[in-house]
Design an enzyme around this catalytic site. Structure first.
Site, PDB file in Angstrom:
ATOM      1  N   SER A 152       0.980  -1.177   0.175  1.00 16.62           N
ATOM      2  CA  SER A 152       0.070  -0.020  -0.038  1.00 16.62           C
ATOM      3  C   SER A 152       0.767   1.402  -0.114  1.00 16.62           C
ATOM      4  CB  SER A 152      -0.981   0.121   1.274  1.00 16.62           C
ATOM      5  OG  SER A 152      -1.759   0.743   0.905  1.00 16.62           O
TER       6      SER A 152
ATOM      7  N   ASP B  36     -10.124  -4.872  -4.363  1.00 15.43           N
ATOM      8  CA  ASP B  36      -9.694  -3.892  -3.322  1.00 15.43           C
ATOM      9  C   ASP B  36     -10.531  -2.888  -3.594  1.00 15.43           C
ATOM     10  OD1 ASP B  36      -8.064  -1.857  -2.012  1.00 15.43           O
ATOM     11  OD2 ASP B  36      -6.125  -2.522  -2.742  1.00 15.43           O
TER      12      ASP B  36
ATOM     13  N   HIS C 251      -7.883  -5.279  -0.052  1.00 16.14           N
ATOM     14  CA  HIS C 251      -6.705  -4.672   0.326  1.00 16.14           C
ATOM     15  C   HIS C 251      -6.049  -5.426   1.286  1.00 16.14           C
ATOM     16  CE1 HIS C 251      -4.248  -0.785  -0.137  1.00 16.14           C
ATOM     17  NE2 HIS C 251      -4.245  -0.826   1.242  1.00 16.14           N
TER      18      HIS C 251
END
Length: 236
Positions: free
Chosen positions: A125, A180, A212
């Protein structure tokens, strides 16, 4: 609150190689996590520790700072964002400060005898985004970059740096879950095609149904790529 300065020494969690140390991997966590948190999460997903015979893994922890998407609440983040979107300006001031702090981490490895082309940087991320800034803007001589569930803003300084670059660029390994909802799969894809158009050698791996999060299939694929980029003495 004072900004983090280049003199900050990051807290880190280290996974030592089983054999002789000949390469290093810097793995950056996502927002609000920690180096130890990421290491534990990977172990849970893989059902075992991520370890290598010859590669040292460094999991640094981002220093706490106010984070705008949390209404200015304090969080362990690598930099600030105006919002979680690919369509707004980057908070370059905080990104640049952290590039300097993470450069110290790379320098530590080089001082210990590891060549730059035996160092990989990457993350999950926000950590993947930070790694792309670090490598493509400041350290184009590292072995490679990986970004899991990450994206760059449409007008990213990374793209600007690559437009001005004419050297050989580190390869990018990028993964994203199709389900996601925080960092859209399309943002990851867009980032990947933009980097490809600017000369980065890269593959984009989509993982159907993955949110995610880290997935076992993704981490297994990442592990193979790491070994291809940083082979042991016997393999090279």
């Amino acid at each position: 609150m004072a900004a983090v300065s280049g003199s900050v020494r990051l807290q880190r969690c280290v996974s030592s190689p089983a054999g002789r140390h000949s390469a290093s991997l810097i793995f950056l966590h996502g927002s609000g996590d920690s180096g130890q948190g990421l290491r534990t999460w990977i172990k849970q997903v893989l059902n075992q520790e991520l370890t290598f015979q010859h590669i040292k893994i460094i999991y640094p922890t981002a220093p706490p700072r106010p984070y705008t998407p949390m209404k200015g609440g304090i969080s362990n983040v690598w930099f600030d964002r105006l919002k979680i979107s690919n369509d707004c300006p980057e908070h370059l001031e905080s990104i640049n400060v952290m590039c300097q702090v993470l450069t110290d981490l790379i320098d530590d490895e080089v001082k210990s005898g590891i060549k730059k082309n035996r160092i990989l940087v990457g993350g999950f991320s926000m950590g993947g985004c930070m790694a792309m800034h670090l490598a493509y803007r400041n350290h184009q001589d590292v072995a490679g970059v990986f970004a899991l569930s990450s994206f760059l803003n449409k007008t990213s300084a990374v793209y600007q740096a690559l437009q001005e670059s004419d050297g050989v660029l580190p390869e990018l390994f990028q993964c994203h879950g199709t389900a996601d909802e925080l960092v859209l799969h399309s943002w990851g894809e867009e980032t990947n095609s933009m980097l490809k158009s600017l000369g980065v050698s890269t593959k984009f791996h989509s993982f159907p149904g993955v949110y995610h999060e880290l997935s076992k299939a993704e981490l297994e694929k990442l592990k193979s790529w790491i070994l291809a980029k940083l082979p042991g003495e016997m393999d090279s």
